[in-house]
Design a protein around this motif. Structure first.
Motif, PDB file in Angstrom:
ATOM      1  N   UNK A   9      -6.738  39.067 -48.393  1.00  0.00           N
ATOM      2  CA  UNK A   9      -6.920  38.198 -47.006  1.00  0.00           C
ATOM      3  C   UNK A   9      -6.708  38.970 -45.996  1.00  0.00           C
ATOM      4  N   UNK A  10      -7.374  38.607 -44.767  1.00  0.00           N
ATOM      5  CA  UNK A  10      -6.793  39.072 -43.475  1.00  0.00           C
ATOM      6  C   UNK A  10      -5.663  38.487 -43.099  1.00  0.00           C
ATOM      7  N   UNK A  11      -4.560  39.152 -42.605  1.00  0.00           N
ATOM      8  CA  UNK A  11      -3.369  38.364 -42.189  1.00  0.00           C
ATOM      9  C   UNK A  11      -3.225  38.670 -40.570  1.00  0.00           C
ATOM     10  N   UNK A  12      -3.021  37.574 -39.978  1.00  0.00           N
ATOM     11  CA  UNK A  12      -2.800  37.975 -38.319  1.00  0.00           C
ATOM     12  C   UNK A  12      -1.149  37.675 -38.176  1.00  0.00           C
ATOM     13  N   UNK A 162       7.216  36.146 -16.990  1.00  0.00           N
ATOM     14  CA  UNK A 162       6.359  35.416 -17.743  1.00  0.00           C
ATOM     15  C   UNK A 162       6.536  35.699 -19.309  1.00  0.00           C
ATOM     16  N   UNK A 163       6.062  34.825 -20.199  1.00  0.00           N
ATOM     17  CA  UNK A 163       6.141  34.838 -21.444  1.00  0.00           C
ATOM     18  C   UNK A 163       5.088  35.635 -21.990  1.00  0.00           C
ATOM     19  N   UNK A 164       4.899  36.085 -23.182  1.00  0.00           N
ATOM     20  CA  UNK A 164       3.826  37.054 -23.810  1.00  0.00           C
ATOM     21  C   UNK A 164       3.706  36.501 -24.937  1.00  0.00           C
ATOM     22  N   UNK A 165       2.302  36.861 -25.538  1.00  0.00           N
ATOM     23  CA  UNK A 165       2.045  36.413 -27.089  1.00  0.00           C
ATOM     24  C   UNK A 165       0.900  37.627 -27.397  1.00  0.00           C
ATOM     25  N   UNK A 166       1.476  38.176 -28.179  1.00  0.00           N
ATOM     26  CA  UNK A 166       0.852  39.364 -28.703  1.00  0.00           C
ATOM     27  C   UNK A 166       0.149  38.890 -30.178  1.00  0.00           C
ATOM     28  N   UNK A 167      -1.055  39.041 -30.264  1.00  0.00           N
ATOM     29  CA  UNK A 167      -1.788  38.807 -31.774  1.00  0.00           C
ATOM     30  C   UNK A 167      -2.166  39.972 -32.069  1.00  0.00           C
ATOM     31  N   UNK A 168      -1.947  40.351 -33.642  1.00  0.00           N
ATOM     32  CA  UNK A 168      -2.219  41.774 -34.211  1.00  0.00           C
ATOM     33  C   UNK A 168      -2.635  41.541 -35.445  1.00  0.00           C
ATOM     34  N   UNK A 169      -3.739  42.257 -36.113  1.00  0.00           N
ATOM     35  CA  UNK A 169      -3.965  42.267 -37.570  1.00  0.00           C
ATOM     36  C   UNK A 169      -2.866  42.728 -38.289  1.00  0.00           C
ATOM     37  N   UNK A 170      -2.199  42.016 -38.962  1.00  0.00           N
ATOM     38  CA  UNK A 170      -1.213  42.471 -39.808  1.00  0.00           C
ATOM     39  C   UNK A 170      -1.588  43.158 -41.123  1.00  0.00           C
ATOM     40  N   UNK A 171      -2.770  42.646 -41.542  1.00  0.00           N
ATOM     41  CA  UNK A 171      -3.189  43.183 -42.741  1.00  0.00           C
ATOM     42  C   UNK A 171      -4.693  42.826 -42.869  1.00  0.00           C
ATOM     43  N   UNK A 172      -5.466  44.164 -43.281  1.00  0.00           N
ATOM     44  CA  UNK A 172      -6.860  43.988 -43.053  1.00  0.00           C
ATOM     45  C   UNK A 172      -7.405  43.163 -44.604  1.00  0.00           C
TER      46      UNK A 172
END
Length: 188
Positions: A9-12, A162-172
């Protein structure tokens, strides 16, 4: 036919950096000047005047002017009484028609009765002294005080990150299909 299917599965991934805020409020600048209240009191001392002259005059302690007037009045009265007595005695001697001897009576009157005195007792002084109060004023003057305030308002110091939210693809995601069988039948 045997197939093996494997899926991944893809993991975010989510990485957050929280926001930061700091607020500082400097105190207000206050300049205050005061003028103290005052009370000014001015007093005039009381003067008491006591006039005992009427009391003292009753017992004979008079000033020379009043004493001279009283003595002159008393002397005039006694002189008039003496003149009246001498005139009366002269008229009695002149009345020879009465045929009385008035000389012994007049001699007795002039020797003894002329100096008859009556005595009487009395309490003195009868009048009160005059008492006068002069002055004694009190003047009260209040002077108001004052308070002057100069207030300087300081704005708050705000520091915000400011706060920050980084969303990335952890696993394809992936699909893997494998053939795991032995043989492959073909129909044909």
């Amino acid at each position: 036919m045997e197939l093996r299917i494997t899926t991944t599965p893809a993991l975010i991934g989510i990485k957050t950096t929280p926001g930061k805020m700091s607020i500082q409020q400097p105190k207000a600048d206050i300049k205050m000047t005061t003028k103290l209240p005052k009370v000014e009191i001015h007093t005039e001392p009381v003067k008491v005047q006591i006039d005992q002259y009427p009391c003292r005059a009753e017992i004979g302690f008079k000033n020379y002017i009043d004493l001279t007037k009283d003595t002159a009045s008393f002397a005039k009265q006694k002189a008039m009484e003496g003149i009246a007595r001498i005139v009366r005695q002269g008229n009695e001697m002149a009345a020879i028609q009465n045929k009385t001897d008035v000389i012994p009576e007049q001699a007795e009157e002039n020797a003894y009765h002329l100096f008859d005195k009556e005595f009487n007792f009395d309490l003195i002084p009868k009048s009160r002294p005059k008492i006068d109060f002069i002055g004694g004023k009190v003047d009260i003057k209040p002077i108001e005080g004052k308070v002057n305030m100069d207030v300087g308002v300081n704005k708050p110091i705000i520091d915000y990150k400011m706060g920050k939210v980084d969303i990335y693809l952890r696993q394809k995601n992936s699909i893997n299909i494998e053939y795991v069988g032995g043989r492959f039948n073909q129909l044909g």
